[in-house]
Design an enzyme around this catalytic site. Structure first.
Site, PDB file in Angstrom:
ATOM      1  N   ASP A   9       9.312 -44.597   8.143  1.00 50.88           N
ATOM      2  CA  ASP A   9      10.558 -44.411   7.385  1.00 50.88           C
ATOM      3  C   ASP A   9      10.259 -44.593   5.886  1.00 50.88           C
ATOM      4  OD1 ASP A   9       9.994 -47.163   7.682  1.00 50.88           O
ATOM      5  OD2 ASP A   9      12.114 -47.748   7.719  1.00 50.88           O
ATOM      6  N   HIS A 265       3.347 -54.742   4.194  1.00 50.74           N
ATOM      7  CA  HIS A 265       3.614 -54.710   5.647  1.00 50.74           C
ATOM      8  C   HIS A 265       2.945 -53.577   6.443  1.00 50.74           C
ATOM      9  CE1 HIS A 265       6.865 -57.639   5.093  1.00 50.74           C
ATOM     10  NE2 HIS A 265       7.375 -56.876   4.155  1.00 50.74           N
TER      11      HIS A 265
HETATM   12  C1  BDR Z   1       9.369 -53.370   7.481  1.00 53.76           C
HETATM   13  O1  BDR Z   1      10.699 -52.976   7.128  1.00 53.76           O
HETATM   14  C2  BDR Z   1      10.652 -51.938   6.186  1.00 53.76           C
HETATM   15  O2  BDR Z   1      11.508 -52.222   5.128  1.00 53.76           O
HETATM   16  C3  BDR Z   1       9.224 -51.826   5.729  1.00 53.76           C
HETATM   17  O3  BDR Z   1       8.885 -50.480   5.421  1.00 53.76           O
HETATM   18  C4  BDR Z   1       8.438 -52.344   6.887  1.00 53.76           C
HETATM   19  O4  BDR Z   1       8.206 -51.325   7.828  1.00 53.76           O
HETATM   20  C5  BDR Z   1       9.123 -54.780   7.027  1.00 53.76           C
HETATM   21  O5  BDR Z   1      10.014 -55.662   7.622  1.00 53.76           O
HETATM   22 CA    CA Z   2       8.427 -48.964   7.216  1.00 56.08          CA
END
Ligand code: BDR
Ligand code: CA
Length: 343
Positions: A9, A265
């Site tokens: 995403d 992340h």
């Molecule tokens: C996850 O949530 C999204 O905002 C980031 O892209 C990552 O996949 C981190 O909690």
């Molecule tokens: Ca993500």
């Protein structure tokens, strides 16, 4: 070479994961399949195309996926983390909080104008049949597409090499509630369904991703030495770093006078693929809570007890990353992108 499909995403840290996967010599990125989450599905798909174009990877397929969670009502998008366009408002002419154009207009000016005619779930199922046992699904957004692909093809877990998920948290506090991480909270029912299936499934959650921080110096080194990918990461991270300096551990670091920083992340899921020995795993049956005050929580049975409540019976083993050699991962991420662009 590990073939992967990245379900994403995009997203600032998703962009980091895309750059890392494209640059890594051991990874063949077959496709980006897109999902709502950080941003709506129009922007998510448009951003996937844009990121691939900027990174010179317009041969990588893009397949559009779910616009809504599988069961629950959608939550607000994380524009306060990733900007109004999901990429830190990087499109030419954008200003913070004001994307230059809507996703439809932006689509007209991309080289990567083809989105696959199949939706994300069908794309995943067909690719798994074409390359049985070879593809690792790497999911770095809400798990809606993967759960839908599994619903359409119940043999999917045995048709892929594995499933690596960025999501959830066990000991580390959540980032959207005290117990929940964003990708799991966005579609907890999809995540829970996947942990009932017999994949080799590995979770790369906040227990490790909150340990691997990138400072502005790291990000600047990408801007200077990492080609178009590095510059896009630097530009798109401005909004995201600003969010981090106002929240959680990065805010505490900023208060101490440390450099601005952010978590990488989704790129940590790619790191797990290429250097699994940098991570310490705990394994057991896993569930994701679908309602109530703990909605979105990842619950892991680390003791291996034979619990008699039905919710825990006959659940396969899930592997969860609980500790990481953060410096090793960070350096591999930075150096892989820099080396690729200096070739
Ligand atoms: C996850 O949530 C999204 O905002 C980031 O892209 C990552 O996949 C981190 O909690
Ligand atoms: Ca993500």
């Amino acid at each position: 070479m590990q073939k992967i499909i990245l379900d994403t995403d995009p997203g600032v840290d998703d962009t980091m994961a895309i750059a890392y996967a494209l640059a890594h010599p051991d990874i063949e990125l077959l496709a980006l399949t897109t999902v709502f989450g950080n941003i709506n599905i129009d922007f998510a798909t448009r951003n996937a195309q844009y990121v691939l174009d900027v990174m010179g990877a317009d041969s990588v397929a893009v397949a559009r996926g779910a616009s809504l969670p599988s069961v629950q009502s959608p939550l607000p998008h994380a524009d306060f983390v990733h900007g109004a366009d999901g990429l830190g408002d990087v499109y030419p002419g954008s200003q913070p909080g004001k994307p230059a154009a809507d996703a439809t207009q932006l689509r007209a000016d991309t080289r990567h104008s083809q989105v696959d005619s199949k939706d994300a779930a069908d794309f995943i199922v067909d690719a798994a049949h074409q390359h049985p046992g070879e593809i690792t699904l790497v999911a770095v957004g809400p798990l809606t597409n993967i759960a839908e692909a599994y619903r359409r093809e119940p043999e999917l877990p045995s048709l892929v090499a594995g499933l690596v998920i960025m999501g959830g948290t066990v000991d580390e506090p959540g980032n959207v509630s005290p117990v929940a991480e964003a990708n799991f909270l966005n579609d907890p029912h999809a995540a829970d369904r996947l942990f009932a299936a017999h994949w080799p499934a590995t979770v790369v959650g906040l227990d490790v991703t909150h340990r691997i921080m990138l400072t502005d110096s790291h990000l600047k080194s990408l801007d200077h030495n990492g080609g178009h990918s590095g510059s896009l990461i630097w530009q798109s991270s401005r909004f995201y770093v600003d969010f981090y300096t106002r929240s959680g551990a990065a805010r505490d670091a900023a208060d101490r006078g440390d450099e601005p920083q952010c978590a990488m992340h989704d790129a940590a899921a790619i790191a797990y693929l290429v250097m699994p020995d940098a991570f310490t795993i705990e394994s057991g049956p896993a569930r994701v809570i679908g309602e109530g005050i703990a909605i979105g929580q990842l619950a892991l049975d680390r003791k291996g007890y034979a619990y008699s409540v039905p919710h825990w019976q006959n659940r396969p083993t899930t592997h969860v990353c609980m500790a990481v050699d953060a410096e090793r991962v960070r350096q591999d991420f930075l150096q892989t992108i820099i080396n690729y662009h200096q070739k």
